[in-house]
Design a protein around this motif. Structure first.
Motif, PDB file in Angstrom:
ATOM      1  N   TRP A 154       0.799  -1.295   0.090  1.00  0.00           N
ATOM      2  CA  TRP A 154      -0.044  -0.147   0.124  1.00  0.00           C
ATOM      3  C   TRP A 154       0.705   1.071   0.003  1.00  0.00           C
ATOM      4  O   TRP A 154       1.972   1.180   0.476  1.00  0.00           O
ATOM      5  N   PHE A 155       0.141   2.164  -0.404  1.00  0.00           N
ATOM      6  CA  PHE A 155       0.762   3.904  -0.159  1.00  0.00           C
ATOM      7  C   PHE A 155      -0.500   4.386  -0.123  1.00  0.00           C
ATOM      8  O   PHE A 155      -1.185   4.420  -1.040  1.00  0.00           O
ATOM      9  N   GLY A 210      -4.488  19.721  -1.104  1.00  0.00           N
ATOM     10  CA  GLY A 210      -5.792  19.516  -1.888  1.00  0.00           C
ATOM     11  C   GLY A 210      -6.197  18.352  -2.432  1.00  0.00           C
ATOM     12  O   GLY A 210      -7.331  18.456  -2.874  1.00  0.00           O
ATOM     13  N   MET A 211      -5.675  17.314  -2.154  1.00  0.00           N
ATOM     14  CA  MET A 211      -6.230  15.788  -2.576  1.00  0.00           C
ATOM     15  C   MET A 211      -5.263  14.908  -1.777  1.00  0.00           C
ATOM     16  O   MET A 211      -4.108  14.855  -1.702  1.00  0.00           O
ATOM     17  N   ALA A 212      -5.942  13.707  -1.841  1.00  0.00           N
ATOM     18  CA  ALA A 212      -5.454  12.435  -1.218  1.00  0.00           C
ATOM     19  C   ALA A 212      -5.956  11.337  -2.022  1.00  0.00           C
ATOM     20  O   ALA A 212      -7.005  11.277  -2.683  1.00  0.00           O
ATOM     21  N   ALA A 213      -5.116  10.251  -1.919  1.00  0.00           N
ATOM     22  CA  ALA A 213      -5.257   9.100  -2.800  1.00  0.00           C
ATOM     23  C   ALA A 213      -4.556   8.031  -1.922  1.00  0.00           C
ATOM     24  O   ALA A 213      -3.631   8.007  -1.246  1.00  0.00           O
ATOM     25  N   ALA A 214      -5.010   6.791  -2.173  1.00  0.00           N
ATOM     26  CA  ALA A 214      -4.598   5.458  -1.611  1.00  0.00           C
ATOM     27  C   ALA A 214      -4.458   4.397  -2.720  1.00  0.00           C
ATOM     28  O   ALA A 214      -5.518   4.203  -3.482  1.00  0.00           O
ATOM     29  N   ALA A 215      -3.319   3.994  -2.939  1.00  0.00           N
ATOM     30  CA  ALA A 215      -3.006   2.911  -4.058  1.00  0.00           C
ATOM     31  C   ALA A 215      -2.735   1.571  -3.239  1.00  0.00           C
ATOM     32  O   ALA A 215      -2.071   1.509  -2.093  1.00  0.00           O
ATOM     33  N   MET A 216      -3.060   0.492  -3.847  1.00  0.00           N
ATOM     34  CA  MET A 216      -2.892  -0.971  -3.343  1.00  0.00           C
ATOM     35  C   MET A 216      -2.560  -1.813  -4.409  1.00  0.00           C
ATOM     36  O   MET A 216      -3.130  -1.806  -5.619  1.00  0.00           O
ATOM     37  N   ILE A 217      -1.610  -2.696  -4.170  1.00  0.00           N
ATOM     38  CA  ILE A 217      -1.529  -3.823  -4.950  1.00  0.00           C
ATOM     39  C   ILE A 217      -1.655  -5.202  -4.133  1.00  0.00           C
ATOM     40  O   ILE A 217      -0.966  -5.467  -3.060  1.00  0.00           O
ATOM     41  N   ALA A 225       3.377  -0.119  -4.710  1.00  0.00           N
ATOM     42  CA  ALA A 225       2.002   0.564  -4.579  1.00  0.00           C
ATOM     43  C   ALA A 225       2.350   2.301  -4.743  1.00  0.00           C
ATOM     44  O   ALA A 225       1.653   2.860  -5.357  1.00  0.00           O
ATOM     45  N   ALA A 226       3.397   2.650  -4.239  1.00  0.00           N
ATOM     46  CA  ALA A 226       3.685   4.199  -4.324  1.00  0.00           C
ATOM     47  C   ALA A 226       4.063   4.565  -5.853  1.00  0.00           C
ATOM     48  O   ALA A 226       3.491   5.745  -6.148  1.00  0.00           O
ATOM     49  N   PRO A 227       4.502   3.863  -6.759  1.00  0.00           N
ATOM     50  CA  PRO A 227       4.627   4.252  -8.096  1.00  0.00           C
ATOM     51  C   PRO A 227       3.332   4.645  -8.563  1.00  0.00           C
ATOM     52  O   PRO A 227       3.084   5.600  -9.455  1.00  0.00           O
ATOM     53  N   ILE A 228       2.229   3.823  -8.636  1.00  0.00           N
ATOM     54  CA  ILE A 228       0.858   4.137  -8.685  1.00  0.00           C
ATOM     55  C   ILE A 228       0.488   5.501  -8.483  1.00  0.00           C
ATOM     56  O   ILE A 228       0.015   6.321  -9.082  1.00  0.00           O
ATOM     57  N   TRP A 229       0.710   5.685  -7.094  1.00  0.00           N
ATOM     58  CA  TRP A 229       0.310   6.962  -6.405  1.00  0.00           C
ATOM     59  C   TRP A 229       0.895   7.933  -7.080  1.00  0.00           C
ATOM     60  O   TRP A 229       0.155   8.987  -7.497  1.00  0.00           O
ATOM     61  N   GLY A 230       2.114   7.837  -7.202  1.00  0.00           N
ATOM     62  CA  GLY A 230       2.869   9.005  -7.762  1.00  0.00           C
ATOM     63  C   GLY A 230       2.439   9.477  -9.119  1.00  0.00           C
ATOM     64  O   GLY A 230       2.521  10.479  -9.499  1.00  0.00           O
ATOM     65  N   GLU A 231       2.593   8.285 -10.072  1.00  0.00           N
ATOM     66  CA  GLU A 231       2.090   8.677 -11.289  1.00  0.00           C
ATOM     67  C   GLU A 231       0.738   9.546 -11.412  1.00  0.00           C
ATOM     68  O   GLU A 231       0.792  10.446 -12.245  1.00  0.00           O
TER      69      GLU A 231
END
Length: 705
Positions: free
Chosen positions: A607-608, A614-621, A652-658
């Motif tokens: 996860w990340f 101004g914006m939040a997100a959570a990524a998961m594999i 996971a963090a690369p999904i969030w960052g992209e």
């Protein structure tokens, strides 16, 4: 001779009808006595109730662009003034050219049709007026059972008498224009199109007000037998029928014969856009599914699930959602670049706006649909289980932020230091639980997967040190982080509910052992971004009815769940994960950002969760088996490469960052608020604790950095 006599008798019966009262002196032709007919008429209601016609629902984005349509019957009501003149002329010419001259019953038309049909011993002409046809269509439309539908379609004189009585009532209660408008909106035009507006869009991709004479003649010809003359299946028959309409219009002097002859040489000119019904055909199918599932739980739209579903498919609603196409496309691209549909892994991302709870995008690696060979699924892994029907996955060390915030709320300084060795042994009896929590006992070991030694809140969080957080949780108790996580939107089950004690109430709670969805984690981390203001995630802002009136607003539902200074301090700590030598520094944005990695033991999920102001997100594999059950990511192919060592920062963090690097282009530079009033701000150096560490104790290790 007998046949002619029969015709004369029936003609006499028809002529005996007094339109104002429907008095029929004899009706023996069909074996009915005058008394039977009169009795049946007396029992009929005095008027026909015309319920609202089912209309299709539109789901739109925040700017009003359509993202999906839902319907049982593809219909959009329009007023008569919004129907083109050629369309009105064509339908009246072919169906009831004396519509504006006669009452509910056109005696001349009925007699002409009856005589023609008797002479040919078949149904050559229809004698029903438009008003009578509307009655029949309405009875079919409002039928609640197959028996009622069959009764409405029964080709008997008894049914026609009933139909006529209702027609008289309609003519008494409504104007001719109202009846014609209702008829045009009720009639079925084939190929799934109900009403003239849907038909115009379906066949020619124009509005009803833009229909030209050639198009109008084709549509007018369909209503007699929509299945037989359907131009998508039988273009030759549809053309013949259109030409019949054109000839009739010329015969009545509505158009010149020369004009009719010219148009008869033309092709049908169909221009059919792709049909859209439901979420599978939507531009954003997964978000559409989220919206529909979310609204199906809204009891204000109906007392039962069936009523709510009917409202969505038949109510002609306009549902304004929170989705942002730019953010959705960025999320889809980021997920698809890192996890492929047919791999034994689920990649997912949720994007939530802090301070409003508006869900801007949700995406997953498995497309929405029924083609399993293509990796498609109808399970929505991004949203909570009660809405998306898919189990969540353990979120690992992203839960450490809840313990960090609870400790700060409890007054502990950021400089709180523990000697965080590896391994350490903990006693569960030293952990305070909620009143409804279990009585804990027994020892368990804990190890670190990153660093060990003296740690404070800054270093313990940035390095994701397990034994530091177990000791911190030992000091603040399990209940406070647990309740804070629930207040921030994580759907945790209270241990005293059905099913008994839940594992979240053990010391390993801080290591993220609970199953959650990316949307829950994005919602929770948006609370930090909003300085402690938690807003429930929502995909819908407003619903309007078919007339454009506001049916319901969905305002932000927000509560301050922690001190602003606490959230500011958490942001000050978590920004280190994306700065300098932080685990996710490679994903740093163009403006200040903060976040936390999460990895479970055996690499089942990574996860990340992170945010900028101004914006939040959570990524998961997460790894899954062929059957969709949780499984390790190790030695699986993810994004085309074999995974030998899984981590939140590496996968996971690369999904969030992209995705977030696209999103942050829409925001002016904004820094986090300095955490005033919190002890130890900025003190990243570590000094030995003032007194010996407490006995080394506590639970089952499940999380890694």
């Amino acid at each position: 001779m007998v046949s002619h006599l029969g015709v004369m008798v029936v003609v006499a019966a028809v002529l005996g009808v007094v339109v104002s009262g429907l008095a029929i002196p004899f009706a023996g032709v069909l074996g009915f006595t005058a008394r039977t007919v009169a009795s049946g008429i007396d029992e009929l209601p005095q008027e026909l109730v015309t319920d609202a016609l089912p209309q299709r629902t539109r789901i739109v984005d925040q700017r009003g662009e359509t993202i999906a349509t839902l319907y049982d019957q593809n219909r959009v009501n329009v007023s008569l003034k919004d129907v083109s003149r050629p369309m009105v002329q064509a339908i009246v010419s072919i169906e009831d050219f004396r519509f504006y001259q006669h009452g509910a019953l056109d005696l001349k038309g009925t007699l002409r049709a009856f005589v023609s049909n008797q002479a040919s011993d078949s149904v050559v002409q229809g004698g029903s007026s438009i008003t009578q046809q509307l009655v029949k269509l309405t009875l079919i439309q409002q039928a609640d059972s197959p028996e009622e539908i069959a009764a409405a379609q029964d080709d008997s004189y008894a049914r026609k008498i009933n139909e006529l009585r209702y027609a008289i009532a309609l003519e008494q209660e409504h104007s001719k224009d109202w009846i014609l408008e209702r008829y045009l909106n009720t009639a079925y035009f084939g190929d799934g199109a109900y009403g003239v507006q849907a038909a115009a869009r379906n066949y020619f991709d124009v509005n009803a007000g833009q229909l030209n004479l050639r198009q109008a003649a084709m549509l007018a010809g369909l209503v007699q037998n929509p299945g037989r003359f359907d131009p998508t299946n039988s273009p030759d028959l549809a053309t013949e029928r259109r030409n019949v309409v054109l000839n009739r219009m010329a015969e009545l002097g509505v158009i010149e014969q020369q004009r009719a002859d010219q148009l008869k040489t033309r092709k049908l000119g169909l221009d059919q856009p792709a049909k859209q019904n439901g979420c599978v055909t939507s531009r954003v199918p997964l978000f559409c599914d989220y919206v529909v599932s979310y609204l199906k739980q809204d009891r204000s739209l109906g007392r039962t699930p069936r009523q709510r579903e009917q409202m969505l498919k038949r109510g002609g609603l306009t549902i304004r959602t929170t989705v942002d196409f730019k953010y959705q496309e960025a999320a889809d691209q980021a997920v698809s670049d890192n996890v492929f549909p047919r791999e034994q892994a689920i990649g997912a991302l949720a994007v939530v706006e802090p301070g409003t709870g508006e869900v801007k995008a949700i995406s997953q690696s498995r497309p929405y649909g029924a083609d399993k060979d293509a990796g498609e699924t109808f399970l929505n892994y991004v949203i909570p289980q009660e809405i998306g029907k898919a189990n969540g996955f353990q979120a690992g060390s992203t839960f450490k932020s809840f313990t960090l915030a609870a400790a700060l709320e409890d007054g502990l300084p950021l400089s709180t230091t523990y000697n965080s060795l590896s391994p350490m042994t903990f006693d569960q009896a030293n952990f305070e639980t909620c009143d409804y929590g279990p009585d804990l006992g027994g020892t368990f070991p804990m190890v670190n997967s990153t660093s060990s030694g003296l740690m404070n809140m800054y270093s313990g969080t940035r390095l994701s040190v397990n034994t530091y957080f177990i000791q911190l949780e030992e000091e603040v108790g399990i209940c406070k982080p647990f309740e804070l996580a629930r207040a921030m939107g994580v759907r945790l089950t209270s241990p005293n509910g059905e099913g008994g004690v839940q594992p979240e109430m053990y010391p390993n709670f801080t290591l993220g052992v609970a199953d959650v969805s990316p949307l829950e984690m994005a919602e929770a981390y948006a609370t930090f971004a909003a300085r402690g203001l938690h807003c429930e995630s929502r995909p819908v802002t407003q619903i309007r009815d078919a007339q454009g009136n506001v049916l319901k607003n969905y305002p932000a539902q927000c509560d301050q769940v922690m001190e602003q200074s606490t959230a500011d301090a958490v942001s000050d700590v978590l920004r280190g994960v994306l700065e300098g030598s932080g685990f996710a520094a490679a994903q740093a944005l163009d403006q200040p950002s903060a976040g936390k990695t999460g990895t479970t033991n055996d690499g089942n999920s990574v996860w990340f969760a992170g945010y900028m102001p101004g914006m939040a997100a959570a990524a998961m594999i997460a790894g899954v088996t062929e059957a969709g059950e949780p499984d390790s990511l190790l030695y699986k192919t993810v994004g085309g490469s074999t995974v030998y060592s899984a981590s939140g920062s590496g996968f996971a963090a690369p999904i969030w960052g992209e995705a977030m690097r696209v999103i942050d282009d829409d925001f002016e530079y904004e820094d986090f608020v300095y955490p005033s009033g919190v002890s130890g701000v900025g003190n990243t150096s570590v000094a030995p604790p003032p007194s010996p560490s407490p006995p080394q104790n506590t639970g089952r290790g499940r999380g890694r950095g």
